[in-house]
Design a protein around this motif. Structure first.
Motif, PDB file in Angstrom:
ATOM      1  N   LYS A   1       0.839  -1.203   0.000  1.00  0.00           N
ATOM      2  CA  LYS A   1       0.000   0.000   0.000  1.00  0.00           C
ATOM      3  C   LYS A   1       0.874   1.253   0.000  1.00  0.00           C
ATOM      4  CE  LYS A   1      -3.806  -2.201   2.531  1.00  0.00           C
ATOM      5  NZ  LYS A   1      -4.570  -2.209   3.802  1.00  0.00           N
ATOM      6  N   VAL A   2       1.956   1.212   0.774  1.00  0.00           N
ATOM      7  CA  VAL A   2       2.879   2.348   0.799  1.00  0.00           C
ATOM      8  C   VAL A   2       3.535   2.528  -0.568  1.00  0.00           C
ATOM      9  CG1 VAL A   2       4.887   3.356   1.936  1.00  0.00           C
ATOM     10  CG2 VAL A   2       3.308   1.948   3.254  1.00  0.00           C
TER      11      VAL A   2
ATOM     12  N   LEU B   1      -6.127   7.719  14.008  1.00  0.00           N
ATOM     13  CA  LEU B   1      -5.024   6.770  14.215  1.00  0.00           C
ATOM     14  C   LEU B   1      -5.406   5.605  15.118  1.00  0.00           C
ATOM     15  CD1 LEU B   1      -2.113   9.339  14.715  1.00  0.00           C
ATOM     16  CD2 LEU B   1      -2.791   8.166  12.611  1.00  0.00           C
ATOM     17  N   SER B   2      -6.618   5.594  15.598  1.00  0.00           N
ATOM     18  CA  SER B   2      -7.045   4.535  16.520  1.00  0.00           C
ATOM     19  C   SER B   2      -8.003   3.541  15.878  1.00  0.00           C
ATOM     20  CB  SER B   2      -7.703   5.146  17.770  1.00  0.00           C
ATOM     21  OG  SER B   2      -6.810   6.027  18.428  1.00  0.00           O
TER      22      SER B   2
ATOM     23  N   ALA C   1      -6.430   4.467   9.927  1.00  0.00           N
ATOM     24  CA  ALA C   1      -5.046   4.652  10.387  1.00  0.00           C
ATOM     25  C   ALA C   1      -4.061   4.652   9.221  1.00  0.00           C
ATOM     26  CB  ALA C   1      -4.679   3.577  11.403  1.00  0.00           C
ATOM     27  N   MET C   2      -4.147   3.647   8.341  1.00  0.00           N
ATOM     28  CA  MET C   2      -3.200   3.546   7.234  1.00  0.00           C
ATOM     29  C   MET C   2      -3.324   4.737   6.291  1.00  0.00           C
ATOM     30  SD  MET C   2      -0.743   2.182   5.576  1.00  0.00           S
ATOM     31  CE  MET C   2      -0.447   0.604   6.340  1.00  0.00           C
ATOM     32  N   ALA C   3      -4.553   5.112   5.943  1.00  0.00           N
ATOM     33  CA  ALA C   3      -4.750   6.243   5.037  1.00  0.00           C
ATOM     34  C   ALA C   3      -4.210   7.532   5.648  1.00  0.00           C
ATOM     35  CB  ALA C   3      -6.239   6.394   4.707  1.00  0.00           C
ATOM     36  N   SER C   4      -4.353   7.699   6.953  1.00  0.00           N
ATOM     37  CA  SER C   4      -3.876   8.908   7.618  1.00  0.00           C
ATOM     38  C   SER C   4      -2.356   9.016   7.541  1.00  0.00           C
ATOM     39  CB  SER C   4      -4.320   8.912   9.084  1.00  0.00           C
ATOM     40  OG  SER C   4      -5.737   8.849   9.186  1.00  0.00           O
TER      41      SER C   4
END
Length: 309
Positions: free
Chosen positions: A90-91, A165-166, A171-174
């Motif tokens: 994803k990254v 983020l929780s 979380a990943m998209a943020s």
């Protein structure tokens, strides 16, 4: 007699040429030796050492037990490894399809006839100059579910607070948003340097022929930027496969391993669970993936150039 002297002269000239070639090779070898020594000592040797350690059941102490490829068998059977690899992918996708295009767009804007472009160039590059720790902590505060500026902003549109983020869904998209924001300026500088190297005569000839801005970009700028795009893609992919710092600072791999990367997975295995042999297997797999991907991209680019010629 004359023939003998001529032969001796030819032999002497041949020997002198060989001596000059040998001296040149020795000189080149002496200049290359320091860099080669550093490369072997700090790049090749650690890779070989990592492969060696991955074949042992090692807790970090003096005792090691040879287990062959057992660590790799455990690795491929571990669901956390596969989820971490998926997160790394994803990254990679975000870096290649968001980060690089954004860097190219920012570079093109620097050449637009807009006042104050030098100021914007400085502002664009500031995120890349900041410490990763500072950036991570800054965005943790901005994503705070109660007092964060991001929730205050969306609250103006009537949207309820989100625990960015929780929650596994966000979380990943943020974090990817932060990564793209931080590293896009680096690719902006690469593209800016490449654009500066394009001859103005090409654009002038295209303008005389009646080519518009889009035609000049698609027929001149973009084809000339392909080598830079390839280099940027390799850097982005390799950097994404070994990403660690910003993710560890912002979430530590959570919640529920939703942002766990191979680098974080390796770190936890090595320095929290003290499975040094298993962590070495993870590290070698990271190297192998980056090496294979970079090699494939280089091979495709070589074939493209060969076909163009």
């Amino acid at each position: 007699m004359d023939t003998t002297v001529a032969n001796l002269g030819q032999v002497t000239q041949t020997q002198m040429r060989r001596k000059r070639v040998l001296n040149k090779r020795v000189t080149v070898a002496l200049f290359i030796a320091p860099a080669l020594l550093v490369y072997l000592l700090y790049m090749v040797y650690p890779i070989i050492g990592t492969l060696q350690y991955s074949l042992y059941d090692w807790k970090g102490g003096p005792d090691k037990t040879f287990v062959g490829f057992n660590n790799y068998v455990k690795l491929f059977a571990d669901s956390v490894f596969w989820s971490s690899l998926a997160n790394n992918l994803k990254v990679v996708l975000a870096s290649v399809f968001l980060q690089i295009p954004l860097g190219l767009l920012m570079a093109l804007l620097l050449f637009a006839p807009i006042k104050g472009m030098r100021f914007f160039q400085t502002v664009y590059f500031m995120p890349f100059l900041m410490s990763t720790v500072a950036i991570g902590l800054l965005w943790v505060f901005m994503f705070d579910p109660l007092n964060g500026s991001v929730n205050r902003l969306i609250g103006l549109f009537g949207i309820e607070n989100i625990a960015w983020l929780s929650e596994s869904k966000t979380a990943m998209a943020s974090i990817l948003l932060v990564v793209v924001w931080q590293y896009a300026p680096f690719y902006m500088i690469l593209f800016k340097a490449a654009i500066v190297g394009i001859s103005e005569e090409l654009y002038e000839a295209a303008s005389i022929d009646g080519a518009g801005p889009w035609t000049r970009f698609s027929r001149i700028t973009f084809p000339m930027l392909v080598p830079t795009i390839v280099t940027s893609s390799i850097l982005a992919i390799v950097g994404s496969l070994k990403a660690f710092d910003i993710f560890y600072i912002m979430t530590g791999g959570g919640p529920s391993n939703s942002t766990e990367l191979l680098g974080i997975y390796m770190y936890k295995q090595a320095f929290i669970h003290f499975n040094m042999g298993f962590a070495s297997a993870v590290a070698f797999m990271m190297f192998l993936l980056a090496f294979l991907v970079a090699g494939i991209i280089q091979y495709l680019e070589y074939n493209r150039k060969k076909g163009a010629v």
